[in-house]
Design a protein around this motif. Sequence first.
Motif, PDB file in Angstrom:
ATOM      1  N   ASN A 146       0.961  -1.254  -0.153  1.00 30.22           N
ATOM      2  CA  ASN A 146       0.048   0.232   0.078  1.00 30.22           C
ATOM      3  C   ASN A 146       0.872   1.274   0.026  1.00 30.22           C
ATOM      4  O   ASN A 146       1.729   1.349   0.850  1.00 30.22           O
ATOM      5  N   HIS A 147       0.764   2.117  -1.000  1.00 29.42           N
ATOM      6  CA  HIS A 147       1.199   3.364  -1.083  1.00 29.42           C
ATOM      7  C   HIS A 147       0.777   4.462  -0.178  1.00 29.42           C
ATOM      8  O   HIS A 147      -0.538   4.702  -0.415  1.00 29.42           O
TER       9      HIS A 147
ATOM     10  N   THR B 106       4.078   0.252   2.331  1.00 29.10           N
ATOM     11  CA  THR B 106       3.818  -0.918   3.575  1.00 29.10           C
ATOM     12  C   THR B 106       3.122  -2.130   3.030  1.00 29.10           C
ATOM     13  O   THR B 106       1.956  -1.838   2.409  1.00 29.10           O
ATOM     14  N   CYS B 107       3.619  -3.262   3.530  1.00 29.21           N
ATOM     15  CA  CYS B 107       3.118  -4.339   3.003  1.00 29.21           C
ATOM     16  C   CYS B 107       1.890  -4.758   4.303  1.00 29.21           C
ATOM     17  O   CYS B 107       2.248  -5.043   5.416  1.00 29.21           O
ATOM     18  N   PRO B 108       0.726  -5.005   3.728  1.00 27.99           N
ATOM     19  CA  PRO B 108      -0.389  -5.413   4.601  1.00 27.99           C
ATOM     20  C   PRO B 108      -0.059  -6.890   5.400  1.00 27.99           C
ATOM     21  O   PRO B 108      -0.669  -7.212   6.311  1.00 27.99           O
TER      22      PRO B 108
ATOM     23  N   GLY C  92       4.302  -6.346   6.923  1.00 32.68           N
ATOM     24  CA  GLY C  92       4.500  -5.127   7.690  1.00 32.68           C
ATOM     25  C   GLY C  92       5.956  -4.463   7.052  1.00 32.68           C
ATOM     26  O   GLY C  92       6.257  -3.434   7.585  1.00 32.68           O
TER      27      GLY C  92
ATOM     28  N   VAL D  41       8.631  -2.256   5.072  1.00 35.32           N
ATOM     29  CA  VAL D  41       8.337  -1.060   4.245  1.00 35.32           C
ATOM     30  C   VAL D  41       9.451  -0.909   3.331  1.00 35.32           C
ATOM     31  O   VAL D  41      10.510  -1.078   3.488  1.00 35.32           O
TER      32      VAL D  41
END
Lengths: 165, 64
Positions: B19-20, B50-52, B55, B57
């Motif tokens: 997610n940007h 960030t990666c859901p 986590g 970055v």
Amino acid sequence: VARFALDAIRKKDGVTTELIDIREIPLPTDDAGEAIKHAPFADTVGRADGLLLVVPEYNHGYPGLLKHVLDTNLKEYIHKAVGICGVSAGGFGGTRVIQNLLPVLRELGLVTIFWDGNFSGAQKLFDADGVLLDQAYVRRMDQFLKELIWMATVLRYGREHVALE
Amino acid sequence: MGRMAANKMICPKCGDEMNHHADKVDYGAHLDAASVASADFGGLLQEVHTCPGCGNVEMRAASG
């Protein structure tokens, strides 16, 4: 004060934390910024959803070592919550170091909460065995942590699920 | 559709779509790598993702 804060955090359900003593981070002083990033520190901050800084006030400012350490990371801070506990020998509870540190944290991409910890008369806060002498700090710290945890939770959701545009 | 939706970053650690959530000017970055988009900001404009899933970055230069 840091140990008191750590104990208070560890009593919160669903929260894991660790203490970082910046004196133990071996950084060179002939360079600065991400060029001297310390991998273990960066990894710890990268895994964190929020930071609680316990900061002594010296001459109304923050310790140079703290700035040196904070400057070594950037992406690890973006949209993460941070709260500050100011510690001073005098009677103002580190309010001036907090005010001076806020713009630094903002530029690093951290999101500051509106509660602060203010610890005045640091030399008289604990007895010889490290026992807190004024129980009012317990309730104040609880309010501070509730706000920090709320902000950290919301920002984690935002980082992972809310797109910039 | 925004530019990020068309150019999602994939997490190098777990493979999830990231997610940007921020753009940040990196004043310490080497400006020889600056994109055209960074010229207006006085530093390298970086996208923060960030990666859901895990986590993680990641940052990358904004594409403009």
